[in-house]
Scaffold this motif. Structure first.
Motif, PDB file in Angstrom:
ATOM      1  N   GLN A 251     -48.910 -71.204 -50.511  1.00 19.17           N
ATOM      2  CA  GLN A 251     -48.238 -72.094 -49.572  1.00 19.17           C
ATOM      3  C   GLN A 251     -48.467 -71.660 -48.124  1.00 19.17           C
TER       4      GLN A 251
ATOM      5  N   GLN B 289     -51.111 -70.001 -47.006  1.00 16.79           N
ATOM      6  CA  GLN B 289     -52.507 -70.342 -46.710  1.00 16.79           C
ATOM      7  C   GLN B 289     -52.643 -71.832 -46.389  1.00 16.79           C
ATOM      8  N   GLN B 290     -51.996 -72.672 -47.177  1.00 13.28           N
ATOM      9  CA  GLN B 290     -52.057 -74.117 -46.966  1.00 13.28           C
ATOM     10  C   GLN B 290     -51.421 -74.494 -45.631  1.00 13.28           C
ATOM     11  N   LEU B 291     -50.312 -73.875 -45.310  1.00 12.91           N
ATOM     12  CA  LEU B 291     -49.615 -74.140 -44.048  1.00 12.91           C
ATOM     13  C   LEU B 291     -50.505 -73.802 -42.851  1.00 12.91           C
TER      14      LEU B 291
ATOM     15  N   MET C 177     -53.765 -73.376 -42.779  1.00  6.09           N
ATOM     16  CA  MET C 177     -54.947 -74.230 -42.781  1.00  6.09           C
ATOM     17  C   MET C 177     -54.625 -75.609 -42.191  1.00  6.09           C
ATOM     18  N   ASN C 178     -53.503 -76.196 -42.591  1.00  6.79           N
ATOM     19  CA  ASN C 178     -53.122 -77.506 -42.070  1.00  6.79           C
ATOM     20  C   ASN C 178     -52.843 -77.460 -40.571  1.00  6.79           C
ATOM     21  N   LEU C 179     -52.174 -76.409 -40.106  1.00  5.92           N
ATOM     22  CA  LEU C 179     -51.901 -76.291 -38.675  1.00  5.92           C
ATOM     23  C   LEU C 179     -53.186 -76.167 -37.865  1.00  5.92           C
TER      24      LEU C 179
ATOM     25  N   LEU D 130     -56.256 -77.155 -38.808  1.00  9.52           N
ATOM     26  CA  LEU D 130     -56.981 -78.423 -38.888  1.00  9.52           C
ATOM     27  C   LEU D 130     -56.371 -79.469 -37.958  1.00  9.52           C
ATOM     28  N   ASN D 131     -55.052 -79.553 -37.927  1.00 13.03           N
ATOM     29  CA  ASN D 131     -54.384 -80.503 -37.033  1.00 13.03           C
ATOM     30  C   ASN D 131     -54.683 -80.192 -35.574  1.00 13.03           C
TER      31      ASN D 131
ATOM     32  N   GLU E 119     -58.219 -81.299 -34.866  1.00 15.07           N
ATOM     33  CA  GLU E 119     -58.294 -82.759 -34.761  1.00 15.07           C
ATOM     34  C   GLU E 119     -57.708 -83.251 -33.447  1.00 15.07           C
TER      35      GLU E 119
END
Length: 78
Positions: free
Chosen positions: A20, A22-24, A26-28, A30-31, A34
């Motif tokens: 979780q 790692q996913q958090l 990674m999403n931050l 990537l956002n 972007e």
């Protein structure tokens, strides 16, 4: 786009699900990337240790917290 890491030394271990976290992160990241898009800019990942007291303005529990911060800045031209 630039990518900067400002990682604190010797942070204490945290009790969390590593997948979780790692996913958090990674999403931050990537956002943030972007948000910058094709423009010049920087994604900055920062870790630090904070101590929260009763006087804090947030709902975070009192005590020591390992913090992860992801910032982005887009350089606008023209």
């Amino acid at each position: 786009m630039r990518f900067l890491l400002d990682l604190a030394d010797q942070l204490p271990p945290v009790e969390a699900d590593s997948t979780q976290i790692q996913q958090l992160v990674m999403n931050l990241v990537l956002n943030a990337g972007e948000a910058i898009g094709d423009a010049a800019g920087t994604v900055h990942v920062i870790t630090r240790l904070e101590t929260r007291s009763l006087n804090g303005a947030t709902n975070a529990a009192v005590g020591r917290h390992v913090c992860i911060e992801v910032r982005d800045n887009r350089m606008r031209h023209g």
